[in-house]
Design a protein around this motif. Structure first.
Motif, PDB file in Angstrom:
ATOM      1  N   GLN A  46       0.845  -1.192   0.000  1.00 35.75           N
ATOM      2  CA  GLN A  46       0.000   0.000   0.000  1.00 35.75           C
ATOM      3  C   GLN A  46       0.879   1.241   0.000  1.00 35.75           C
ATOM      4  O   GLN A  46       1.905   1.289   0.680  1.00 35.75           O
ATOM      5  N   VAL A  47       0.464   2.213  -0.777  1.00 31.49           N
ATOM      6  CA  VAL A  47       1.153   3.498  -0.856  1.00 31.49           C
ATOM      7  C   VAL A  47       0.144   4.575  -0.496  1.00 31.49           C
ATOM      8  O   VAL A  47      -0.959   4.606  -1.040  1.00 31.49           O
ATOM      9  N   ARG A  48       0.513   5.424   0.441  1.00 28.56           N
ATOM     10  CA  ARG A  48      -0.324   6.566   0.806  1.00 28.56           C
ATOM     11  C   ARG A  48       0.179   7.776   0.048  1.00 28.56           C
ATOM     12  O   ARG A  48       1.373   8.074   0.082  1.00 28.56           O
ATOM     13  N   ILE A  49      -0.721   8.449  -0.648  1.00 21.56           N
ATOM     14  CA  ILE A  49      -0.343   9.611  -1.453  1.00 21.56           C
ATOM     15  C   ILE A  49      -1.047  10.841  -0.891  1.00 21.56           C
ATOM     16  O   ILE A  49      -2.255  10.827  -0.672  1.00 21.56           O
ATOM     17  N   ILE A  50      -0.255  11.880  -0.656  1.00 25.92           N
ATOM     18  CA  ILE A  50      -0.765  13.164  -0.188  1.00 25.92           C
ATOM     19  C   ILE A  50      -0.684  14.129  -1.369  1.00 25.92           C
ATOM     20  O   ILE A  50       0.400  14.355  -1.923  1.00 25.92           O
ATOM     21  N   ILE A  51      -1.830  14.675  -1.759  1.00 23.56           N
ATOM     22  CA  ILE A  51      -1.899  15.563  -2.917  1.00 23.56           C
ATOM     23  C   ILE A  51      -2.314  16.950  -2.433  1.00 23.56           C
ATOM     24  O   ILE A  51      -3.451  17.145  -2.010  1.00 23.56           O
ATOM     25  N   PRO A  52      -1.399  17.910  -2.491  1.00 21.82           N
ATOM     26  CA  PRO A  52      -1.748  19.243  -2.014  1.00 21.82           C
ATOM     27  C   PRO A  52      -2.793  19.907  -2.917  1.00 21.82           C
ATOM     28  O   PRO A  52      -2.882  19.579  -4.107  1.00 21.82           O
ATOM     29  N   THR A  54      -2.700  22.603  -4.278  1.00 22.69           N
ATOM     30  CA  THR A  54      -2.022  23.340  -5.342  1.00 22.69           C
ATOM     31  C   THR A  54      -1.339  22.415  -6.355  1.00 22.69           C
ATOM     32  O   THR A  54      -0.613  22.890  -7.227  1.00 22.69           O
ATOM     33  N   TRP A  55      -1.583  21.103  -6.232  1.00 25.20           N
ATOM     34  CA  TRP A  55      -1.038  20.139  -7.190  1.00 25.20           C
ATOM     35  C   TRP A  55      -1.641  20.449  -8.557  1.00 25.20           C
ATOM     36  O   TRP A  55      -2.801  20.838  -8.627  1.00 25.20           O
ATOM     37  N   PRO A  56      -0.957  20.345  -9.648  1.00 30.08           N
ATOM     38  CA  PRO A  56       0.395  19.804  -9.835  1.00 30.08           C
ATOM     39  C   PRO A  56       1.529  20.817  -9.684  1.00 30.08           C
ATOM     40  O   PRO A  56       2.686  20.451  -9.844  1.00 30.08           O
ATOM     41  N   SER A  57       1.217  22.064  -9.376  1.00 31.88           N
ATOM     42  CA  SER A  57       2.301  23.040  -9.157  1.00 31.88           C
ATOM     43  C   SER A  57       3.191  22.598  -8.009  1.00 31.88           C
ATOM     44  O   SER A  57       4.418  22.728  -8.072  1.00 31.88           O
ATOM     45  N   ASP A  58       2.583  22.110  -6.940  1.00 32.57           N
ATOM     46  CA  ASP A  58       3.331  21.545  -5.813  1.00 32.57           C
ATOM     47  C   ASP A  58       3.251  20.027  -5.893  1.00 32.57           C
ATOM     48  O   ASP A  58       2.213  19.464  -6.242  1.00 32.57           O
ATOM     49  N   HIS A  59       4.348  19.382  -5.553  1.00 31.31           N
ATOM     50  CA  HIS A  59       4.456  17.927  -5.708  1.00 31.31           C
ATOM     51  C   HIS A  59       3.585  17.142  -4.733  1.00 31.31           C
ATOM     52  O   HIS A  59       3.442  17.523  -3.569  1.00 31.31           O
ATOM     53  N   ALA A  60       3.054  16.031  -5.235  1.00 31.77           N
ATOM     54  CA  ALA A  60       2.413  15.045  -4.371  1.00 31.77           C
ATOM     55  C   ALA A  60       3.514  14.268  -3.657  1.00 31.77           C
ATOM     56  O   ALA A  60       4.647  14.172  -4.149  1.00 31.77           O
ATOM     57  N   ARG A  61       3.186  13.731  -2.494  1.00 34.93           N
ATOM     58  CA  ARG A  61       4.126  12.905  -1.725  1.00 34.93           C
ATOM     59  C   ARG A  61       3.566  11.503  -1.621  1.00 34.93           C
ATOM     60  O   ARG A  61       2.367  11.330  -1.417  1.00 34.93           O
ATOM     61  N   ALA A  62       4.422  10.528  -1.731  1.00 34.71           N
ATOM     62  CA  ALA A  62       4.020   9.133  -1.560  1.00 34.71           C
ATOM     63  C   ALA A  62       4.766   8.559  -0.365  1.00 34.71           C
ATOM     64  O   ALA A  62       5.988   8.694  -0.265  1.00 34.71           O
ATOM     65  N   LYS A  78       9.540  13.434  -5.271  1.00 31.58           N
ATOM     66  CA  LYS A  78      10.103  13.942  -6.523  1.00 31.58           C
ATOM     67  C   LYS A  78       9.053  14.526  -7.454  1.00 31.58           C
ATOM     68  O   LYS A  78       9.384  15.192  -8.414  1.00 31.58           O
ATOM     69  N   GLY A  79       7.794  14.253  -7.190  1.00 33.06           N
ATOM     70  CA  GLY A  79       6.733  14.805  -8.027  1.00 33.06           C
ATOM     71  C   GLY A  79       6.539  14.017  -9.308  1.00 33.06           C
ATOM     72  O   GLY A  79       6.948  12.869  -9.427  1.00 33.06           O
ATOM     73  N   GLY A  80       5.896  14.659 -10.264  1.00 27.91           N
ATOM     74  CA  GLY A  80       5.558  13.995 -11.509  1.00 27.91           C
ATOM     75  C   GLY A  80       4.114  13.531 -11.465  1.00 27.91           C
ATOM     76  O   GLY A  80       3.366  13.827 -10.527  1.00 27.91           O
ATOM     77  N   SER A  81       3.725  12.796 -12.472  1.00 24.08           N
ATOM     78  CA  SER A  81       2.361  12.280 -12.525  1.00 24.08           C
ATOM     79  C   SER A  81       2.183  11.206 -11.452  1.00 24.08           C
ATOM     80  O   SER A  81       3.162  10.605 -10.987  1.00 24.08           O
ATOM     81  N   LEU A  82       0.941  10.963 -11.072  1.00 23.83           N
ATOM     82  CA  LEU A  82       0.688   9.909 -10.079  1.00 23.83           C
ATOM     83  C   LEU A  82       1.160   8.554 -10.588  1.00 23.83           C
ATOM     84  O   LEU A  82       1.780   7.801  -9.827  1.00 23.83           O
ATOM     85  N   PRO A  83       0.915   8.183 -11.869  1.00 25.03           N
ATOM     86  CA  PRO A  83       1.460   6.905 -12.346  1.00 25.03           C
ATOM     87  C   PRO A  83       2.994   6.834 -12.257  1.00 25.03           C
ATOM     88  O   PRO A  83       3.549   5.798 -11.893  1.00 25.03           O
ATOM     89  N   SER A  84       3.688   7.944 -12.539  1.00 27.77           N
ATOM     90  CA  SER A  84       5.154   7.906 -12.450  1.00 27.77           C
ATOM     91  C   SER A  84       5.612   7.787 -10.993  1.00 27.77           C
ATOM     92  O   SER A  84       6.590   7.101 -10.704  1.00 27.77           O
ATOM     93  N   ILE A  85       4.899   8.415 -10.089  1.00 27.04           N
ATOM     94  CA  ILE A  85       5.209   8.266  -8.660  1.00 27.04           C
ATOM     95  C   ILE A  85       5.063   6.806  -8.253  1.00 27.04           C
ATOM     96  O   ILE A  85       5.923   6.242  -7.575  1.00 27.04           O
TER      97      ILE A  85
END
Length: 107
Positions: A46-52, A54-62, A78-85
């Motif tokens: 399981q991966v928990r993703i925090i999406i601000p 202001t995303w995508p300007s600010d990075h999501a965290r996994a 590192k950011g990027g698309s959710l699939p790339s994360i």
């Protein structure tokens, strides 16, 4: 803070790309979600993703449940698309193949 319509559309498209069946939970503000994924050996993680807001300007965290040593971080920022994360998370899970096997042997 609410998401902009453009941010909301991008987020929905990326959640579609991940696959709704992989999403275990998502909060009402679409800022926290938990995704279940498999590593290359078909172990579930399981991966928990925090999406601000202001995303995508600010990075999501996994955040991943992985063993870490001093100086390492169980978080991908590192950011990027959710699939790339999630691809990066899968690579991190795969780094612990021997550890996961040892844990399975204990069970």
């Amino acid at each position: 803070q609410n998401r902009s319509p453009e941010s909301f559309r991008k987020l929905m498209a990326q959640l579609d790309a991940i696959g709704w069946s992989s999403i275990i939970s998502i909060d009402n503000s679409l800022s926290k979600l938990t995704v279940e994924m498999e590593d290359s050996n078909e172990r579930k993680h399981q991966v928990r993703i925090i999406i601000p807001p202001t995303w995508p300007s600010d990075h999501a965290r996994a955040l991943m449940d992985i063993p870490v040593t001093k100086g390492e971080d169980p978080e991908d920022t590192k950011g990027g698309s959710l699939p790339s994360i999630l691809r990066r998370c899968r690579s991190r899970f795969d780094m612990f193949h021997d550890f996961w096997r040892a844990v399975e042997d204990i069970d």
